[in-house]
Design an enzyme around this catalytic site. Structure first.
Site, PDB file in Angstrom:
ATOM      1  N   CYS A  40      -1.234  -2.374   1.238  1.00  5.35           N
ATOM      2  CA  CYS A  40      -2.347  -1.528   1.668  1.00  5.35           C
ATOM      3  C   CYS A  40      -3.420  -1.946   1.569  1.00  5.35           C
ATOM      4  CB  CYS A  40      -2.204  -0.213   0.695  1.00  5.35           C
ATOM      5  SG  CYS A  40      -0.747   0.642   0.736  1.00  5.35           S
TER       6      CYS A  40
HETATM    7  C1  BEZ Z   1       2.193  -1.884  -0.663  1.00  9.50           C
HETATM    8  O1  BEZ Z   1       1.318  -1.597  -0.032  1.00  9.50           O
HETATM    9  O2  BEZ Z   1       2.438  -3.099  -0.782  1.00  9.50           O
HETATM   10  C2  BEZ Z   1       3.430  -1.118  -0.844  1.00  9.50           C
HETATM   11  C3  BEZ Z   1       3.235  -0.014  -1.107  1.00  9.50           C
HETATM   12  C4  BEZ Z   1       4.420   0.765  -1.516  1.00  9.50           C
HETATM   13  C5  BEZ Z   1       5.698   0.252  -1.514  1.00  9.50           C
HETATM   14  C6  BEZ Z   1       5.968  -1.114  -1.031  1.00  9.50           C
HETATM   15  C7  BEZ Z   1       4.631  -1.967  -0.881  1.00  9.50           C
END
Ligand code: BEZ
Length: 216
Positions: A46
């Site tokens: 994110c």
């Molecule tokens: C991420 O943004 O890296 C992430 C968020 C939730 C689950 C897996 C990855």
């Protein structure tokens, strides 16, 4: 993908964002909007995606298109996270609002759920000025999106809308490349719509359905 989809009106929810609170239809009014969801703050993928959106913000602005993020945390956590986002992606400024959804109450209403995980996804809706969904992506949390593709798909939607959906864009199309003429358009109508002319591909079937026009 259960819930709202292409052609549906996005519900006019009152949302709390990092800028101010507003009703979605007030934000969507009179322009196109890219609405994109994230599983949560201070997560690696994110952080890269929101940073890329900040870096591409001028591209969307040039096209008169608004950005609207959503992440499943509260406003203060969003605000604390923004310096990390901007630091990780040099040149990025998070100028767009991010909706708070700490209790994951908004994402089901916007159909931004991963049905396998039964939790937040990386969903993206491109919403028209009529508040209707024109395009949707649904990625799992493990796959970061490609912002060049978001922009390319948006350019395709804008081009089709400009030509009242009488054209479509072929595989891997980019702006300035030729478009194809919709099968719903007769050759007679195509001659009027494209006075500069168009080319009909010669195919083994001899059916003249693949017509290419340069509209740049
Ligand atoms: C991420 O943004 O890296 C992430 C968020 C939730 C689950 C897996 C990855």
């Amino acid at each position: 993908m259960p819930g709202i989809t292409l052609g549906d009106t996005v519900p006019n929810l009152e949302v709390e964002t990092t800028h101010k609170n507003f009703k979605l239809h007030d934000y969507f009014a009179d322009s196109w909007t890219v609405l994109f969801s994230h599983p949560g703050d201070f997560t690696p993928v994110c952080t890269t995606e929101l940073g890329a959106m900040g870096k591409y913000a001028h591209e969307f602005e040039q096209r008169g298109v608004k950005l609207l993020g959503l992440s499943c945390d509260d406003i203060q956590t969003h605000k604390d996270w923004i310096p990390d986002i901007e630091a990780f992606t040099p040149g990025s400024k998070v100028t767009y609002p991010i909706i708070a959804d700490p209790n994951k109450e908004i994402i089901p209403q916007l159909n931004m759920i991963d049905p396998i995980e039964n939790g937040p996804s990386r969903a993206l809706h491109i919403v028209g000025p009529d508040c209707k969904i024109k395009l949707s992506f649904l990625y799992p949390s493990t796959t970061g999106r490609n912002m060049d593709e978001v922009l390319r798909a948006l350019d395709s939607l804008l081009m089709a809308a400009k030509h009242k959906n009488k054209i479509a864009t072929p595989v891997n199309w980019k702006p300035d490349e030729p478009v194809v003429i919709s099968p719903a358009v007769s050759d007679e109508e195509a001659k009027k719509l494209f006075p500069q002319g168009f080319k009909t591909a010669e195919l083994p079937s001899k059916k003249g359905y693949l017509r290419v026009a340069d509209v740049s």
